[in-house]
Design a protein around this motif. Structure first.
Motif, PDB file in Angstrom:
ATOM      1  N   LEU A 139     -29.673 -23.679  59.556  1.00 29.32           N
ATOM      2  CA  LEU A 139     -30.693 -24.413  58.801  1.00 29.32           C
ATOM      3  C   LEU A 139     -31.368 -25.453  59.689  1.00 29.32           C
ATOM      4  O   LEU A 139     -32.599 -25.592  59.668  1.00 29.32           O
ATOM      5  CB  LEU A 139     -30.068 -25.082  57.584  1.00 29.32           C
ATOM      6  N   PHE A 140     -30.581 -26.178  60.475  1.00 27.61           N
ATOM      7  CA  PHE A 140     -31.164 -27.157  61.398  1.00 27.61           C
ATOM      8  C   PHE A 140     -32.126 -26.473  62.367  1.00 27.61           C
ATOM      9  O   PHE A 140     -33.221 -26.982  62.637  1.00 27.61           O
ATOM     10  CB  PHE A 140     -30.063 -27.866  62.194  1.00 27.61           C
ATOM     11  N   GLY A 141     -31.711 -25.322  62.891  1.00 24.88           N
ATOM     12  CA  GLY A 141     -32.585 -24.601  63.812  1.00 24.88           C
ATOM     13  C   GLY A 141     -33.863 -24.137  63.148  1.00 24.88           C
ATOM     14  O   GLY A 141     -34.946 -24.205  63.739  1.00 24.88           O
ATOM     15  N   THR A 142     -33.760 -23.686  61.898  1.00 25.09           N
ATOM     16  CA  THR A 142     -34.938 -23.249  61.148  1.00 25.09           C
ATOM     17  C   THR A 142     -35.917 -24.401  60.954  1.00 25.09           C
ATOM     18  O   THR A 142     -37.135 -24.247  61.131  1.00 25.09           O
ATOM     19  CB  THR A 142     -34.511 -22.690  59.782  1.00 25.09           C
ATOM     20  N   ILE A 193     -30.819 -22.719  69.981  1.00 29.18           N
ATOM     21  CA  ILE A 193     -29.379 -22.900  70.194  1.00 29.18           C
ATOM     22  C   ILE A 193     -28.680 -23.144  68.858  1.00 29.18           C
ATOM     23  O   ILE A 193     -27.604 -22.595  68.590  1.00 29.18           O
ATOM     24  CB  ILE A 193     -29.128 -24.049  71.179  1.00 29.18           C
ATOM     25  N   PHE A 194     -29.292 -23.952  68.003  1.00 33.26           N
ATOM     26  CA  PHE A 194     -28.726 -24.156  66.656  1.00 33.26           C
ATOM     27  C   PHE A 194     -28.656 -22.827  65.896  1.00 33.26           C
ATOM     28  O   PHE A 194     -27.658 -22.545  65.215  1.00 33.26           O
ATOM     29  CB  PHE A 194     -29.571 -25.161  65.872  1.00 33.26           C
ATOM     30  N   VAL A 195     -29.712 -22.019  66.004  1.00 37.86           N
ATOM     31  CA  VAL A 195     -29.736 -20.729  65.316  1.00 37.86           C
ATOM     32  C   VAL A 195     -28.643 -19.808  65.853  1.00 37.86           C
ATOM     33  O   VAL A 195     -27.964 -19.112  65.091  1.00 37.86           O
ATOM     34  CB  VAL A 195     -31.128 -20.070  65.468  1.00 37.86           C
ATOM     35  N   MET A 196     -28.445 -19.819  67.175  1.00 36.27           N
ATOM     36  CA  MET A 196     -27.406 -18.969  67.768  1.00 36.27           C
ATOM     37  C   MET A 196     -26.033 -19.343  67.245  1.00 36.27           C
ATOM     38  O   MET A 196     -25.199 -18.474  66.960  1.00 36.27           O
ATOM     39  CB  MET A 196     -27.440 -19.076  69.288  1.00 36.27           C
ATOM     40  N   VAL A 197     -25.781 -20.633  67.098  1.00 36.86           N
ATOM     41  CA  VAL A 197     -24.491 -21.068  66.563  1.00 36.86           C
ATOM     42  C   VAL A 197     -24.388 -20.713  65.081  1.00 36.86           C
ATOM     43  O   VAL A 197     -23.365 -20.191  64.615  1.00 36.86           O
ATOM     44  CB  VAL A 197     -24.292 -22.582  66.769  1.00 36.86           C
ATOM     45  N   GLY A 198     -25.467 -20.962  64.334  1.00 32.63           N
ATOM     46  CA  GLY A 198     -25.441 -20.751  62.893  1.00 32.63           C
ATOM     47  C   GLY A 198     -25.361 -19.291  62.496  1.00 32.63           C
ATOM     48  O   GLY A 198     -24.402 -18.855  61.857  1.00 32.63           O
ATOM     49  N   TYR A 199     -26.358 -18.527  62.897  1.00 30.27           N
ATOM     50  CA  TYR A 199     -26.348 -17.107  62.566  1.00 30.27           C
ATOM     51  C   TYR A 199     -25.288 -16.356  63.367  1.00 30.27           C
ATOM     52  O   TYR A 199     -24.778 -15.325  62.922  1.00 30.27           O
ATOM     53  CB  TYR A 199     -27.732 -16.499  62.791  1.00 30.27           C
ATOM     54  N   GLY A 200     -24.956 -16.883  64.556  1.00 28.44           N
ATOM     55  CA  GLY A 200     -23.888 -16.276  65.345  1.00 28.44           C
ATOM     56  C   GLY A 200     -22.543 -16.384  64.658  1.00 28.44           C
ATOM     57  O   GLY A 200     -21.683 -15.513  64.805  1.00 28.44           O
ATOM     58  N   PHE A 246     -35.573 -15.130  65.499  1.00 23.74           N
ATOM     59  CA  PHE A 246     -35.763 -16.398  66.199  1.00 23.74           C
ATOM     60  C   PHE A 246     -35.870 -16.178  67.704  1.00 23.74           C
ATOM     61  O   PHE A 246     -36.537 -16.954  68.405  1.00 23.74           O
ATOM     62  CB  PHE A 246     -34.619 -17.357  65.882  1.00 23.74           C
ATOM     63  N   GLN A 247     -35.213 -15.147  68.221  1.00 26.75           N
ATOM     64  CA  GLN A 247     -35.313 -14.853  69.651  1.00 26.75           C
ATOM     65  C   GLN A 247     -36.750 -14.558  70.049  1.00 26.75           C
ATOM     66  O   GLN A 247     -37.224 -15.013  71.098  1.00 26.75           O
ATOM     67  CB  GLN A 247     -34.426 -13.651  69.998  1.00 26.75           C
ATOM     68  N   THR A 248     -37.453 -13.790  69.212  1.00 26.28           N
ATOM     69  CA  THR A 248     -38.835 -13.443  69.544  1.00 26.28           C
ATOM     70  C   THR A 248     -39.725 -14.692  69.579  1.00 26.28           C
ATOM     71  O   THR A 248     -40.610 -14.804  70.431  1.00 26.28           O
ATOM     72  CB  THR A 248     -39.398 -12.440  68.528  1.00 26.28           C
TER      73      THR A 248
END
Length: 487
Positions: A172-175, A214-221, A263-265
């Motif tokens: 959510l933070f990354g979004t 990086i936040f998204v990688m941790v979250g969705y990861g 998010f990668q794109t």
């Protein structure tokens, strides 16, 4: 037509879930289950034809392109396979007391609610809706993980909720950060639409997008089961009912991977592909390395398969990290190959558990003598997971390897090959010991149920087909989906 289907698709499993409360008869419940899944598959195929001929389709917050279509087709095929498998599995579970007759309706309803949340996840164009749908999958699947109600199942469900909820908070933070970067552009996007943000992605503030990614990688990861955020996955996979384990490993973690890819794109366009490649390679290698010793040391067959999910999600992320058309194509193909193979492996494991009344691989011996057809399918799935030709996972792993060599990632390739070799020996040792030898006298020897065998036959046929050849229509879909990612 296609735009209407975008709204109809999530409604099909939702309506199917509600229909479950209209009867208590097991046969009718199973018929509704299989019928609802078949309708979902048929509508998804119609939508796939529309997208193939007319390009991406959108309606409001929902959108489907070739990338989302890869994940949608995997979802609907595995949903139908799980429904077919459940017919025989449920009958056996009721006979031994693992499922109570009065809880069948709620079980089926929860499964289709779970499927509905995953359909929304795949179709969501709005990044906020994507996050909400991902949280929805947590709520519905957590209740299924602890459905048997015993201590270990409830503990696994609680651990799943806590770890994934904390993890997805980072998502959510990354979004929010990515949206803030888009809104800061003069005449900014004004929405959280992925397709709209992609149009202005090269102009986003790279420093904000880096942190957001990086936040998204941790979250969705976390939801995808990437190490070191994978702690929930082996417990949830091992304690959930076998059909649910197949959906968790075959589809749910792939939905989280789709979120990462979206998010990668954006991040690659804003910050350059070198940044996203580095982050993906670190997470991918970590997952493969961390999974290896746990695979070797396992005694619980479903936990073994859970750690294999950690490994193979790492391989997908490695392919995305190596990048380029070959690495990305290989990663997407591996998403499909692993989803199909892992569902087949869980079905085979479910057959073994039902026969021996135990998940302990030291107890499961001589499966070929007890359930020869089920043992054959389990062995085929194990060979594919180990990367043996001519099975499908060998092809996608080879493409990932080729991409790494092509980009000169020799250190990553060396580590990857070493871990794969060790895992190859480990899984063949585990499954070989279960398949051969003399079965204990207590092992059940009743005839094998037809519906689980039919479901396993369907998945095994797909697994072998994709190892021998990739149909032209599916190859075209993968190539177009690759183009969505690499541009």
């Amino acid at each position: 037509m296609a735009e209407t289907l975008l709204w109809v698709l999530p409604l099909v499993p939702a309506v199917t879930a509600l229909l479950m409360f209209t009867t208590r008869d097991r046969r009718i419940l199973s018929a509704i289950d299989v019928g609802g899944s078949a309708i979902l598959l048929a509508l998804a195929l119609v939508l796939a034809g529309e997208v193939a001929t007319g390009g991406p389709r959108a309606l409001g917050i929902l959108r489907i392109d070739d990338l989302g279509l890869v994940f949608l087709l995997l979802l609907v095929v595995l949903t139908l396979a799980v429904s077919i498998y459940t017919v025989g599995w449920l009958k056996q579970a009721l006979a031994v007391g693992n499922m109570k007759a009065e809880s069948m309706r709620s079980y089926f309803a929860l499964v289709h609610a779970f499927v509905a949340t995953m359909v929304v996840t795949v179709l969501a164009d709005n990044l906020g809706v994507l996050w909400i749908a991902m949280e929805g999958t947590t709520i519905t699947s957590a209740m299924l993980v602890g459905y048997h109600g015993h201590q270990h199942g409830l503990e696994a469900a609680w651990k799943y909720i806590i770890v994934t909820t904390i993890g997805i908070s980072f998502g959510l933070f990354g979004t929010v950060l990515v949206y803030a970067a888009a809104a800061a552009i003069p005449g900014g996007v004004g929405s959280m639409s992925w397709s709209a943000i992609m149009k202005v992605a090269p102009g986003l503030d790279p420093s904000i997008v880096r942190i957001g990614f990086i936040f998204v990688m941790v979250g969705y990861g976390t939801k995808a089961g990437l190490a070191p955020m994978h702690l929930w996955l082996p417990d949830a996979h091992s304690q959930a009912p076998t059909p649910v384990s197949a959906l968790l490993s075959g589809v749910l973690i792939k939905c989280a991977l789709l979120g990462i890819i979206r998010f990668q794109t954006i991040a690659a366009a804003a910050c350059g592909p070198a940044f996203t490649s580095l982050v993906l390679l670190v997470f991918g290698l970590t997952s493969v390395v961390v999974a290896t010793p746990f695979i070797l040391a396992q005694r619980d067959i479903k936990r073994l398969l859970g750690y294999h999910s950690v490994e193979h999600v790492g391989i997908v992320v490695l392919g995305l990290g190596f990048g380029g058309p070959v690495g990305t194509y290989g990663a997407l193909l591996h998403v499909v190959n692993h989803g199909v193979t892992k569902a087949l492996a869980f079905f085979g494991a479910g057959t073994a558990i039902a026969r021996y009344g135990s998940r302990d691989m030291r107890v499961i011996r001589g499966l070929f003598a007890v359930a020869p057809i089920g043992a054959t399918f389990l062995m085929l799935a194990a060979l594919s997971l180990a990367g043996v030709p001519p099975f499908s996972i060998f092809v996608s792993e080879l493409l990932v390897l080729r991409a790494g060599i092509g980009h000169g990632q020799w250190v990553a390739i060396g580590i990857f090959l070493a871990m794969v070799a060790v895992i190859f020996a480990g899984i063949l040792h585990h499954v070989g010991a279960m398949a051969f030898g003399r079965p204990p006298a207590a092992a059940g020897r009743e005839p094998e149920a037809w519906s689980p065998l039919l479901a396993m036959l369907l998945l095994a046929a797909i697994m072998i087909l994709l190892g021998i050849t990739i149909p032209a229509s599916f190859d075209g879909l993968l190539r177009r989906a690759t183009g969505v990612i690499v541009g």
